[in-house]
Design a protein around this motif. Structure first.
Motif, mmCIF file in Angstrom:
data_model
loop_
_atom_site.group_PDB
_atom_site.id
_atom_site.type_symbol
_atom_site.label_atom_id
_atom_site.label_comp_id
_atom_site.label_asym_id
_atom_site.label_seq_id
_atom_site.Cartn_x
_atom_site.Cartn_y
_atom_site.Cartn_z
ATOM 1 N N LEU A 30 0.823 -1.202 0.000
ATOM 2 C CA LEU A 30 0.000 0.000 0.000
ATOM 3 C C LEU A 30 0.862 1.259 0.000
ATOM 4 C CD1 LEU A 30 -2.787 -1.061 2.532
ATOM 5 C CD2 LEU A 30 -2.960 -0.915 0.047
ATOM 6 N N VAL A 31 1.935 1.231 0.803
ATOM 7 C CA VAL A 31 2.824 2.395 0.851
ATOM 8 C C VAL A 31 3.530 2.590 -0.482
ATOM 9 C CG1 VAL A 31 4.937 3.301 1.900
ATOM 10 C CG2 VAL A 31 3.154 2.326 3.343
ATOM 11 N N LEU A 32 3.929 1.485 -1.130
ATOM 12 C CA LEU A 32 4.574 1.589 -2.439
ATOM 13 C C LEU A 32 3.612 2.184 -3.465
ATOM 14 C CD1 LEU A 32 7.005 1.052 -4.238
ATOM 15 C CD2 LEU A 32 6.151 -1.278 -4.594
ATOM 16 N N SER A 33 2.360 1.728 -3.437
ATOM 17 C CA SER A 33 1.357 2.316 -4.326
ATOM 18 C C SER A 33 1.163 3.794 -4.017
ATOM 19 C CB SER A 33 0.026 1.564 -4.155
ATOM 20 O OG SER A 33 -0.999 2.198 -4.862
ATOM 21 N N TRP A 34 1.119 4.104 -2.757
ATOM 22 C CA TRP A 34 0.997 5.486 -2.281
ATOM 23 C C TRP A 34 2.148 6.341 -2.812
ATOM 24 C CZ3 TRP A 34 0.971 6.328 3.778
ATOM 25 C CH2 TRP A 34 0.924 7.691 4.065
ATOM 26 N N LEU A 35 3.379 5.795 -2.731
ATOM 27 C CA LEU A 35 4.564 6.528 -3.169
ATOM 28 C C LEU A 35 4.555 6.735 -4.682
ATOM 29 C CD1 LEU A 35 7.321 7.732 -2.399
ATOM 30 C CD2 LEU A 35 8.311 5.461 -2.699
ATOM 31 N N ILE A 36 4.258 5.657 -5.430
ATOM 32 C CA ILE A 36 4.221 5.756 -6.893
ATOM 33 C C ILE A 36 3.186 6.781 -7.330
ATOM 34 C CG2 ILE A 36 3.622 4.510 -9.006
ATOM 35 C CD1 ILE A 36 4.823 2.007 -7.754
ATOM 36 N N ASN A 37 2.005 6.686 -6.720
ATOM 37 C CA ASN A 37 0.926 7.586 -7.105
ATOM 38 C C ASN A 37 1.262 9.039 -6.774
ATOM 39 O OD1 ASN A 37 -1.900 7.599 -8.166
ATOM 40 N ND2 ASN A 37 -2.290 8.580 -6.200
ATOM 41 N N SER A 38 1.881 9.268 -5.598
ATOM 42 C CA SER A 38 2.216 10.633 -5.182
ATOM 43 C C SER A 38 3.269 11.248 -6.099
ATOM 44 C CB SER A 38 2.711 10.635 -3.731
ATOM 45 O OG SER A 38 1.712 10.185 -2.848
ATOM 46 N N ILE A 39 4.320 10.473 -6.401
ATOM 47 C CA ILE A 39 5.376 10.984 -7.285
ATOM 48 C C ILE A 39 4.826 11.253 -8.687
ATOM 49 C CG2 ILE A 39 7.558 10.410 -8.407
ATOM 50 C CD1 ILE A 39 8.353 8.900 -5.904
ATOM 51 N N ALA A 40 4.014 10.318 -9.187
ATOM 52 C CA ALA A 40 3.435 10.513 -10.517
ATOM 53 C C ALA A 40 2.519 11.738 -10.540
ATOM 54 C CB ALA A 40 2.659 9.262 -10.932
ATOM 55 N N CYS A 41 1.778 11.942 -9.446
ATOM 56 C CA CYS A 41 0.908 13.123 -9.375
ATOM 57 C C CYS A 41 1.719 14.414 -9.430
ATOM 58 C CB CYS A 41 0.083 13.078 -8.087
ATOM 59 S SG CYS A 41 -1.347 11.988 -8.155
ATOM 60 N N LEU A 50 -2.859 -1.961 -9.105
ATOM 61 C CA LEU A 50 -2.693 -3.395 -8.868
ATOM 62 C C LEU A 50 -2.074 -3.687 -7.505
ATOM 63 C CD1 LEU A 50 -1.538 -4.831 -12.322
ATOM 64 C CD2 LEU A 50 -3.799 -4.954 -11.244
ATOM 65 N N LEU A 51 -1.187 -2.810 -7.034
ATOM 66 C CA LEU A 51 -0.551 -3.056 -5.740
ATOM 67 C C LEU A 51 -1.566 -3.112 -4.598
ATOM 68 C CD1 LEU A 51 2.709 -0.912 -6.104
ATOM 69 C CD2 LEU A 51 2.516 -3.399 -6.052
ATOM 70 N N PRO A 52 -2.527 -2.187 -4.501
ATOM 71 C CA PRO A 52 -3.539 -2.340 -3.448
ATOM 72 C C PRO A 52 -4.358 -3.610 -3.593
ATOM 73 C CG PRO A 52 -3.537 -0.096 -4.277
ATOM 74 C CD PRO A 52 -2.670 -0.896 -5.198
ATOM 75 N N LEU A 53 -4.630 -4.040 -4.836
ATOM 76 C CA LEU A 53 -5.354 -5.290 -5.034
ATOM 77 C C LEU A 53 -4.540 -6.480 -4.543
ATOM 78 C CD1 LEU A 53 -6.932 -4.736 -8.579
ATOM 79 C CD2 LEU A 53 -8.050 -4.564 -6.338
ATOM 80 N N ALA A 54 -3.224 -6.443 -4.782
ATOM 81 C CA ALA A 54 -2.353 -7.508 -4.278
ATOM 82 C C ALA A 54 -2.348 -7.518 -2.753
ATOM 83 C CB ALA A 54 -0.938 -7.326 -4.822
ATOM 84 N N ALA A 55 -2.331 -6.330 -2.148
ATOM 85 C CA ALA A 55 -2.378 -6.251 -0.680
ATOM 86 C C ALA A 55 -3.684 -6.813 -0.148
ATOM 87 C CB ALA A 55 -2.196 -4.797 -0.237
ATOM 88 N N LEU A 56 -4.790 -6.521 -0.828
ATOM 89 C CA LEU A 56 -6.087 -7.043 -0.406
ATOM 90 C C LEU A 56 -6.117 -8.568 -0.505
ATOM 91 C CD1 LEU A 56 -9.019 -6.644 0.439
ATOM 92 C CD2 LEU A 56 -9.604 -6.311 -1.976
ATOM 93 N N ALA A 57 -5.579 -9.113 -1.600
ATOM 94 C CA ALA A 57 -5.546 -10.570 -1.757
ATOM 95 C C ALA A 57 -4.723 -11.217 -0.653
ATOM 96 C CB ALA A 57 -4.984 -10.929 -3.136
ATOM 97 N N LEU A 58 -3.587 -10.607 -0.314
ATOM 98 C CA LEU A 58 -2.751 -11.153 0.741
ATOM 99 C C LEU A 58 -3.464 -11.093 2.086
ATOM 100 C CD1 LEU A 58 -0.068 -12.354 1.588
ATOM 101 C CD2 LEU A 58 0.876 -10.049 1.725
ATOM 102 N N CYS A 59 -4.187 -10.009 2.338
ATOM 103 C CA CYS A 59 -4.950 -9.902 3.587
ATOM 104 C C CYS A 59 -6.007 -11.000 3.677
ATOM 105 C CB CYS A 59 -5.616 -8.530 3.681
ATOM 106 S SG CYS A 59 -4.494 -7.186 4.111
ATOM 107 N N LEU A 60 -6.625 -11.324 2.559
ATOM 108 C CA LEU A 60 -7.627 -12.387 2.557
ATOM 109 C C LEU A 60 -6.997 -13.739 2.861
ATOM 110 C CD1 LEU A 60 -9.812 -11.350 -0.526
ATOM 111 C CD2 LEU A 60 -10.345 -11.085 1.903
ATOM 112 N N VAL A 61 -5.804 -13.979 2.310
ATOM 113 C CA VAL A 61 -5.096 -15.232 2.609
ATOM 114 C C VAL A 61 -4.778 -15.323 4.094
ATOM 115 C CG1 VAL A 61 -2.945 -16.500 2.236
ATOM 116 C CG2 VAL A 61 -4.140 -15.492 0.296
#
Length: 365
Positions: free
Chosen positions: A163-174, A209-220
């Motif tokens: 989630l933090v990596l997605s946060w970082l990518i999105n912030s820098i791209a913004c 996709l990174l938040p979706l991967a985090a969600l899948a891992l949380c479900l596991v």
């Protein structure tokens, strides 16, 4: 048909060019969905113009009047891109441009871009704070990364890291997108090259996709959390009992259990926890057995346990590595850690006799 919008919303000239290209392929936008995608209808391919209008005022009355005024100019309202951006289409190549004043367009848009840049910078500055508070100071009682992987907290932190990596990518791209948009001549409709289009699409895709991967891992992890433990016959594990280690010592209780910790019976970790408890005179004899899928994880976990306890390296026949602590931190008592390949034994003993006097019992041929 649903497509991901490959640019950030304030890259208005790039989105306009992208919509023009979709029309030439026979795809015409219907509405924006989920804030990141757009639905299209198929029709005869043709050349049309799409323009994005920045709302000066947000409100039903103003918007209705604006749509009517633009219709007289030859521009039809399509849908909202965001609450402050509208998409219009024109089929008449001779119709005047929707926006002709670059300064006015930037004046309205730049206020929102400055806000976006400041928020993105603030979010990036919070990441080191999160790493310090949560990772460095917020994990008491764990001896390292390998320990966290075994007990399941590593999975939770991996979710947070994604989630933090997605946060970082999105912030820098913004920030990059907002800064470049403020510098561009938006009315020139400069098209992005195919390489730029692929790059921005990859950035947008990874940020989602990174938040979706985090969600899948949380479900596991949730599934493994809810699995209950089960008793295991002691005979299934070749662990010496307290009576075998210290002849003459009689134990009152002896059992083995499989813990319900996350990943404890997951196929790619295959961790098993054995507890042989022998209570007598207030003491205990406890053995944890880990049979781990990866040798590097077994080595790392054994080394972390030994370092946390302040154990010294010793030699036990049949084991690749062995450590012993006479007064193990943080709870005291003796600790013997044995590791061979993917198998790790952690033996704890709180009694008057020394585990090192019975190393031959733990030795393997």
């Amino acid at each position: 048909m649903l497509k991901t919008i490959p640019y950030y919303f304030y890259q208005v000239d790039a989105i306009e060019g992208w919509l023009d290209e979709q029309a030439q392929k026979g795809l015409f936008p219907l509405e924006t969905r989920f804030g990141t995608a757009m639905s299209f209808r198929r029709d005869t391919p043709r050349a049309v113009r799409y323009r994005i209008d920045v709302k000066r005022n947000i409100g039903y009355t103003d918007e209705k009047a604006r749509i009517a005024a633009y219709r007289e100019m030859g521009w039809e309202y399509v849908c909202d891109l965001t609450p402050y951006l509208d998409i219009y289409r024109c089929d008449d190549p001779a119709a005047p441009e929707l926006n002709t004043d670059e300064e006015t367009l930037h004046q309205v848009l730049d206020k929102k871009l400055r806000s976006q840049i400041l928020w993105s910078i603030a979010l990036i500055c919070l990441i080191p704070v999160w790493l310090y508070v949560v990772v460095l100071r917020g994990v008491p009682g764990f001896s390292g990364i390998c320990d966290m992987l075994l007990n399941g907290y590593g999975g939770l932190f991996l979710c947070a890291a994604l989630l933090v990596l997605s946060w970082l990518i999105n912030s820098i791209a913004c920030i990059i997108g907002a800064v470049t948009t403020r510098r561009r001549r938006l009315l020139q409709r400069t098209r992005r090259s195919p390489a730029q289009l692929r790059r921005w699409r990859a950035i947008r895709l990874s940020a989602h996709l990174l938040p979706l991967a985090a969600l899948a891992l949380c479900l596991v992890l949730l599934v493994t959390y809810t699995r209950s433990g089960r008793d295991i016959p002691v005979a299934d594990f070749p662990v010496p009992t307290v009576s075998e280690v210290f002849p003459g010592v009689q134990s009152r209780d002896q059992w083995a259990t499989a813990t319900s910790d996350p990943l404890s019976r997951h196929r790619y970790l295959r961790q098993k926890d054995l507890t042989l408890s022998n209570f007598y005179d207030g003491g205990y004899y406890d053995v944890d057995v880990y049979r781990i899928a990866w040798t590097w994880l077994a080595e790392g976990y054994a080394r972390e346990q030994a370092q946390e306890a302040g154990a010294e390296t010793i030699t036990v026949p049949g084991w690749e590595c062995a450590w012993y602590a006479a007064d193990a931190d943080p709870y005291g008592g003796q600790l013997l850690v044995l590791q061979d390949g993917k198998e790790v034994w952690c033996i704890g003993y709180d009694g008057g006799q020394r585990l090192t006097d019975a190393l031959d019992v733990f030795a393997r041929a």
